[in-house]
Design an enzyme around this catalytic site. Structure first.
Site, PDB file in Angstrom:
ATOM      1  N   HIS B 115       0.754  -1.557   0.269  1.00 14.97           N
ATOM      2  CA  HIS B 115       0.015  -0.185   0.222  1.00 14.97           C
ATOM      3  C   HIS B 115       0.866   1.457  -0.095  1.00 14.97           C
ATOM      4  O   HIS B 115       0.756   2.017  -0.682  1.00 14.97           O
ATOM      5  CB  HIS B 115      -1.079   0.255   1.490  1.00 14.97           C
ATOM      6  CG  HIS B 115      -1.947   1.161   1.853  1.00 14.97           C
ATOM      7  ND1 HIS B 115      -3.490   1.508   1.496  1.00 14.97           N
ATOM      8  CD2 HIS B 115      -1.346   2.634   2.571  1.00 14.97           C
ATOM      9  CE1 HIS B 115      -3.830   2.819   1.478  1.00 14.97           C
ATOM     10  NE2 HIS B 115      -2.478   3.315   2.014  1.00 14.97           N
ATOM     11  N   HIS B 119       1.462   4.520  -2.574  1.00 11.99           N
ATOM     12  CA  HIS B 119       1.974   6.135  -2.417  1.00 11.99           C
ATOM     13  C   HIS B 119       3.165   6.757  -2.592  1.00 11.99           C
ATOM     14  O   HIS B 119       3.142   7.304  -4.044  1.00 11.99           O
ATOM     15  CB  HIS B 119       1.822   6.451  -1.022  1.00 11.99           C
ATOM     16  CG  HIS B 119       0.621   6.397  -0.062  1.00 11.99           C
ATOM     17  ND1 HIS B 119      -0.612   6.495  -1.031  1.00 11.99           N
ATOM     18  CD2 HIS B 119      -0.200   5.469   0.656  1.00 11.99           C
ATOM     19  CE1 HIS B 119      -1.773   6.472  -0.160  1.00 11.99           C
ATOM     20  NE2 HIS B 119      -1.446   5.976   0.787  1.00 11.99           N
TER      21      HIS B 119
END
Lengths: 79, 413
Positions: B115, B119
């Site tokens: 995750h 970003h």
């Protein structure tokens, strides 16, 4: 009216993750309708029933572990 | 998906500055490397680890105080990690979390790392609550894959992954360690199945291995990530509780490991039995290793000089009802012998005769691929038995003991 601790925590969450925008000038006071709109955006983004109220489902969702980055969700992006 | 920015290059370096204390370092490292692979498998991105100097992406763990990050963490729970958008490259994890792998306890390092790398590569939060890039951690998922929204997002930034070229010149320069595609445990044939040390069941296919527990599947790891020096696409694997040795077979070679460490002098060439075995198992009743190929088998005593001149013997002479050329075999912790071939498996009774009702589906009974049934099923037991509360890590680390270990057949059995 003054916010209770639970409401203050919820407002902090909404501020921290970008659902509520800090005013650039003046005191950091949010109108009830601003908070309700931010809650609606949060509920919609979290696939919760949309009421604009700080209910148990919202509180439970806000307690879940998460990423520290802001969410991009507001009424405009949701639209 | 939301796009926050992009790197102006597709080959990125990364550096792991420290690791969490809650995981063995090789497990933590593999979890972080796998997080990179999720993205490089769907977009034309390559990642190269560096051990020193400045890297594009820098991964580190810090707590409530940090000298180099103005954004302190908040202790266990709540905020788990954060990352900078391109082209800054910082990825930080809260060191106060219970970072885990292969268990529902704690917070899965691999998924959170994937995750945060999202970003760092330029993706914002997704509105799909099941997407990797959703802001809230949805918990451990044993068979994790990117959500289509994650894939669409990264491909919007960097394009689609270009298939490998078949040009001869390119083939020559291809790295020999390039892994094959990640298999789907719910389809296809297993290369090998092994009841390993401390009762962990390992399934092998292609370059990957995963654990099978009553509660579900462990994450897929490259075979070489767990057993350094071992190739993928194995012929057979067998663990002997008698000697604590694991033997892997491929082609005309055999590898021996104790837990995850290769024994000196291995791999060795198979001299006294035929190459290209189909399967292998340890039979607790006589403490021997059985090796299978075609319609024949060899019985091997690890601690005595075995006369193989009388082998191979016909499989059907000892194991009644078993198919020729099995792809895998295992003598499991319930005392039964199992054979695997195609997508099916056969269970044998104590007289080594295939039981009624077999073959059955490997996907359904072993790999928990049964979308209509909320409770996972156990091999050979239909759908009624409940989960036994296993929390099986993906490798035999020293820290995890579980219910499975208690039920493991030992040499004393």
């Amino acid at each position: 009216r003054a916010l209770g601790p639970a409401e203050e925590a919820a407002v902090d969450y909404l501020l921290q993750y970008g659902y509520l925008q800090k005013p650039l000038e003046g005191p950091q006071v949010f109108r009830p309708e601003d908070i309700a709109e931010a809650l609606r955006a949060f509920q919609e983004a979290s696939e919760l029933p949309v009421s604009g109220q700080l209910d148990d489902a919202v509180r439970a969702r806000m307690r879940q572990p998460r990423c520290g980055l802001e969410d991009p969700f507001n009424q405009k992006t949701l639209k | 998906y939301l796009l926050l920015g992009r790197w102006r290059k597709k080959h990125l370096t990364f550096r792991i500055l420290n690791l969490p204390s809650t995981l063995p370092s090789h497990i933590a490292r593999e979890a972080l490397l796998q997080a990179f692979r999720y993205w490089s498998e769907v977009a034309p991105l390559t990642f190269q680890e560096v051990q020193a100097g400045r890297a594009d992406i820098r991964l580190s763990f810090h707590g409530r105080q940090s000298l180099y990050c103005s954004n302190a963490f908040d202790g266990p729970g709540r905020v788990l990690a954060h990352a900078d958008i391109p082209e800054l490259g910082s990825v930080h994890f809260d060191e106060d979390e219970l970072w885990t792998e292969g268990t529902y306890r704690g917070v899965n390092l691999r998924i959170i790392a994937a995750h945060e790398l999202g970003h760092a590569l330029g993706l914002g939060h997704s509105r799909y609550t099941k997407a990797l890039m959703a802001p809230v951690y949805a918990g451990y998922r044993p068979y994790f894959r990117l959500h289509p929204d994650d894939v669409a997002g990264i491909q919007a930034l960097y394009g689609k992954k270009i298939p490998e070229t078949t040009d001869e010149e390119e083939e020559e320069t291809e790295l020999p360690t390039e892994p094959g595609p990640m298999p789907n445990p719910c389809s296809g044939e297993l290369d090998a199945v092994m009841l390993g040390p401390r009762g962990k069941t390992y399934a092998f296919r292609g370059d990957y291995v995963w654990t099978v527990t009553d509660a579900g599947l462990g994450p897929l790891f490259r075979v070489s990530a767990l057993w350094e020096g071992l190739p993928g696409n194995l012929d057979a694997a067998v663990y002997s509780p008698r000697t604590q040795r694991i033997h892997f077979f491929k082609g005309d070679k055999v590898w021996r490991y104790i837990n995850f460490k290769m024994a000196p002098g291995f791999p060795k060439k198979l001299n006294r039995i035929e190459p290209n075995l189909d399967a292998a198992l340890f039979w607790p009743l006589n403490q021997k290793v059985f090796l299978f190929k075609g319609s024949g088998y060899w019985q091997w005593d690890e601690l005595a000089l075995t006369d193989f001149s009388r082998y191979p013997k016909p499989i059907k002479g000892l194991f009644t009802g078993v198919p020729d050329q099995p792809s895998a075999a295992v003598s499991w912790r319930d005392g039964h012998v199992y054979f695997f071939k195609g997508g099916e498996y056969w269970r044998l009774n104590r007289q080594l005769r295939v039981e009624k009702g077999y073959p059955k589906s490997v996907a359904q009974d072993w790999m928990h691929c049964h979308p209509q049934t909320p409770e996972p099923t156990l091999p050979g037991e239909g759908t009624t038995r409940s989960v036994t509360g296993t929390s099986l890590a993906t490798t035999a680390s020293a820290v995890d003991t579980d219910a499975v270990s208690d039920r493991t057949p030992s040499a004393a059995d």
